[in-house]
Design an enzyme around this catalytic site. Sequence first.
Site, mmCIF file in Angstrom:
data_model
loop_
_atom_site.group_PDB
_atom_site.id
_atom_site.type_symbol
_atom_site.label_atom_id
_atom_site.label_comp_id
_atom_site.label_asym_id
_atom_site.label_seq_id
_atom_site.Cartn_x
_atom_site.Cartn_y
_atom_site.Cartn_z
ATOM 1 N N CYS A 27 22.545 13.113 122.023
ATOM 2 C CA CYS A 27 22.095 11.898 122.705
ATOM 3 C C CYS A 27 21.415 10.957 121.719
ATOM 4 O O CYS A 27 22.071 10.371 120.864
ATOM 5 C CB CYS A 27 21.193 12.266 123.887
ATOM 6 S SG CYS A 27 20.936 10.899 125.028
ATOM 7 N N HIS A 61 24.002 16.662 127.079
ATOM 8 C CA HIS A 61 22.898 17.528 126.637
ATOM 9 C C HIS A 61 23.198 19.021 126.826
ATOM 10 O O HIS A 61 22.831 19.581 127.859
ATOM 11 C CB HIS A 61 21.633 17.190 127.421
ATOM 12 C CG HIS A 61 21.013 15.911 127.022
ATOM 13 N ND1 HIS A 61 19.926 15.824 126.179
ATOM 14 C CD2 HIS A 61 21.328 14.629 127.337
ATOM 15 C CE1 HIS A 61 19.593 14.560 125.995
ATOM 16 N NE2 HIS A 61 20.422 13.811 126.691
ATOM 17 N N GLU A 67 21.661 21.459 125.585
ATOM 18 C CA GLU A 67 20.427 22.256 125.631
ATOM 19 C C GLU A 67 19.867 22.364 127.046
ATOM 20 O O GLU A 67 18.953 23.154 127.294
ATOM 21 C CB GLU A 67 19.380 21.667 124.671
ATOM 22 C CG GLU A 67 18.620 20.439 125.154
ATOM 23 C CD GLU A 67 19.405 19.133 125.037
ATOM 24 O OE1 GLU A 67 20.650 19.184 124.935
ATOM 25 O OE2 GLU A 67 18.784 18.057 125.061
#
Lengths: 751, 226
Positions: B87, B196, B198
Amino acid sequence: MSIDTTAQAADTPDAQQPWSELGLKADEYARIKEILGRRPTSAELAMYSVMWSEHCSYKSSKVHLRQFGDKVPKTDVLLVGMGENAGVVDVGDGYAVTFKVESHNHPSYVEPYQGAATGIGGIVRDILTMGARPIAVMDPLRFGPADAPDTQRVLPGIVAGIGGYGNCLGLPNIGGEVVFDQSYLGNPLVNALCVGVMKHEDILLATASGTGNLVVLFGAKTGGDGIGGVSVLASETFDADGPAKRPSVQVGDPFTEKVLIECCLEIFAENIIVGIQDLGGAGISCATSELASNGDGGMHVILDSVPLRDATLSPEEILMSESQERMCAIVEPAHLDRFMEICGKWDVDAVVIGTVNSSGRLTIEWQGEQIVDVPPRTVAHEGPVYNRPFAKPASQDLLAANTATSLQRPQSAEEFVHTVLTLVGSPNLADKSWITSQYDRYVLGNTASATPEDAGMVRLDDSTSRGVAISTDCNARFTMLNPYLGAQLALSEAYRNVAATGARPIAVTNCLNFGSPEDPSVMWQFSEAVTGLADACLTLGVPVTGGNVSFYNQTGETAILPTPVVGVLGVIDDVHTHLSHALPADGLTLIVLGETKAEFDGSEWAHVVHAHLGGQPPQPDLEAEANLAEVLITAANQGLVSAAHDISDGGLAQAVVEMCLRGNRGATLNLTGDAFTQLWSESVARAVVALTAEQAAELLALALQHEVPAEVIGTSGGTSFVVNAPEVTFSIAVDQLREVHTATLPALFDH
Amino acid sequence: MSSRIGVVTFPGSLDDRDAQRAIAIAGGEPVALWHGTTNLSGIDAVVLPGGFSYGDYLRAGAIARFSPIMSSVIDAAKSGMPVFGICNGFQVLCESHLLPGALTRNDHLHFICRDQKLRIENTTSAFTSGFDTNQEIVIPLKNGEGSYIADERTLDELEATGRIIARYVDVNPNGSRRDIAGITNEAGNVVGLMPHPEHAVEAGFGPSLDGLAFFTSVLSTLVNAS
C-alpha cells in the site's frame, strides 16, 4: 493595542464589556464580578464565557445528569466514573478499557468534512488523555431525508471527513449507525465514539499537582481556528439571518494527531508525567483551568510562550483558540529532558508554558503583565447551574393517541412481497457499505467483527484473545413517543446487540442530542430520557461511565427528535467465539428467542410505508433483556449456535433477510399466528439464532432455564427468502433482495 | 535461525505492527526499523508498511522516499535484498524509482476498504514463490490512492516480462490500469502490492489466511539463497 491587565480592570470597574456577545447572561456576568471582586479582564471574560457555555459547563443538564451518579448499580468494574475525560472499566486480566461518545453536530453542519474529522480527533484525544491506546472508533450519524438536497451536501463530506481523519490515524472504524429522518435536515447529528485500552496501573488523570512542576504544551501550534467555536457554535441554533460562522470551525490535521498519539504513548510508557489534559473545546482556557482545579494548588502561565501559527493573535484569542492536535502535560522538572527528547523523536513541538504553584489561583501573564488572576475552580467546575423549567408538551397526549392500529397492512402475497422489498431498500434499512467502505476496519489487526454486524468487536491486543464489543443505538422515534421508555429502548437495543455477538455488557456511555434547553418541552424530553436511562442502567446493572450532552439541535423553533444515543460496551473472554449474523450453512434450524407482541407504533414499517409516527413505543422489558443476553452469551460461549442476530428495526423480516444476505443463502420461515405481526413487530428482547438440529434441543433447554420463550420458525437454505404462514405464502430471491438492499445509497450518493 | 525481516516505521505508518505480526506468524523474526536511521540492523529483507507516511502530504510516499533509511533500503534493493512495499510502501517504492509507474487517486475519488479478490500471476518473485500460478486469493484492500498508472510501453513491458504479480479479479476497485494490484522489478526482489496481505494471516481477524504466503514465500526465498 493596550493590554487589559488585572490592575486596569480593578481601576476601571465601569468599562463596557461584550459579555452578551460572548454568550453570557447578565446574572452570569454579575457573578463573575462577584467572584473576582472586580470586573474581569478581557482575557478572563473570554475564559469564563467559553467555560461557562452550555457545551463546557453542562449548566442546563447537570441537575439531571446527577442521576447517573446517584443510581450507579452495584458493580465492581468501574475504575474511573463520570467527571473525568472518559470513564474507565475493568475488563479482566489487568486490562482496563475507556470509552466515550461525543457530539460534533453543529460544526459538521457548517463544514461537514472538517466538522466530522475534528469530532474524531477530539474524542480520540479524550481517550488518549486517560493513558490509553485508542483501539477503535465508531460513528453514530443522523441525517435529513436521504434524498434531500442538503443531505446530499452534508453526508458525503461528513463521511469523507470521518474516513479522512480516522483512516489516517490508523484506528479501525468498527460500527455506528446511519439514520435518516426529516427532523435532522437542518441539524445532522455527528457523534463519535472511541475506545482505548491500558493496564490498570497506567490510568492517568487530568490533574496538576506538585509545586514547581512544569506545565508543558505540546503538539500543533496555536492558530486562529475555532475561536469561540464552543460558545458560539454549540450554543446557538442555525438561523438564516445570522452572521456567517464558517471560520469558527476547527481544521484538523490527522497526521499531526497520529504522531502526537505515538509520542504520548511513548511518554506514558516511561511514567514521566504527573497529569495530562487534551486541548479540545475552549483550548488553553479549559486545559489550564481544569488541570489547576483538579490539582492541589495554583498555576502560573506565561502566555507568550505558546507557539503560534499566527503571530497577530491576541491573548484572548490564544486562550480561546480550539486549534486541534494539542495536549498539555504536567511534568516534574527532573523528567523534562526525557519528555522533550521523546517529543523531539516524533518531531512534536513542546514548550514549557507555566508552573504549578501553591497560590490557589490560576494566573496568566502576557508581555510581562498579569491578564488573568482567578480561582481555577470557578472557571472549570463551579459554573452556573440551571434548573430549567420543564413541562410535558400538550401535543404529547395527541401523539400518543394517534396509534398505528388503523394503518393499512399488507393482505395479499404481492403486498407482503412489496412490503419486504420496500423496507429492505428503505434508506434506514438499506445496505450502508457506500458509507462504511470508506472507513478502514482492518488496521491494527485486531478487528474480530465490524459493521454491519450487531456490534463491533476488537481484541485488546495481539497477546490476548480477550476482547470488547460495542454497539450504539437509539430509535429516536420511540424517544419522541415516550422519552422515558425511548431511552430505555435505546439501552435495551445496544445491550442486546452486544449480547448477540456473545459479549457480556458491562458499561454504558451516552450522547444526549436534544433541542433547546430553553424550551420546556425539550427539557421535559431530556429529563424523562435521563431518568429512564438511569433507571434502566440500574436495573440491568450497567453503570454509565460518561458521555456528552448536545443541546440546541434544532432548526428555527423545531427541535430534532430527542436522540439519546446509548453506547454499550461488553467483554468477551475469547473473540474467536463471537457470533456473526451470517447464515453459514444450509439446513440450519432458525429459532426466535423472546416474545413477539403486536407492537407497531413508531416502527420502521409505520415510518417507511405510512410516514406515520404516533402511539406508544414497544414496552421495554429489562428482565427479559437480561435473560435473553444470558442465553446468547452462554450459547456463544458453548459454541451452541452458528449465527445470531438481534431483532429490532424492521422486525423479524429484516433480521432474517440480513442473515440471508450476509450468508449468501436463503431461508424458509414457517410461521404460526398472524404473519404481519410475526414479520414486522418491533417487540423488545428478541433475537434469531441459527443452529444445527442436534443443537436445537440444547438451546431450547437453555432458553427454558432462563425463562426465555423460544420457537423454531424455519430453516436456512435455498436461494430465496420464503415465508409460509396460515394466511399467506410468498418467496423472494436472495439475489433480488440484495439488489434492492444495495442499490439505495449508491443511487442517491454516487455522482 | 529464522530470517530477520525489517519493518520500517515512518511518521504516519499505520500497518507497521501488523506487518511485524505477520512476519512472526510466518516464522520470521520481525525487526522494527526507525525511518530516521540509515542502519538496517543486519536484516535479510525489509517491508515498507501501509499507512499515511507524512500524512500523504505532497503525494503519497513522496516525502518518505527521502527518509534516511530509504537510502539504505534503495542500496540494499539494488544489491538484491528482498523489499516488499504494501500500500503506502508500494507508493514509496514507486516514488523511489525501485518500481516503475505511480499510484494515483482512486478513480471514484473515495477511500475504499473491501475484501478484494486477486489473481497471483507471478510465482517467481521473492514474495510470491509460495503461490500456485493463477491462484485466486481474497485479502483486504484499503486505500485512497491505489490506482496504478504507467505509460503504455511500461505496461506492455510489465506484461511481457511477467512482472505483474497480481491483478484484481471481479472488481477493479480503484481504476488501476490493466487491473494491476502489484508488480515486481526485473530481478524479482522488489515487490509492491496495493492490497494488504498482513491483514489476512490470522484466523478470526480478516477475510482469509491467504496473505500469509507472501511472508512465507520470502522466508523460503531467503533460506534457499543461503
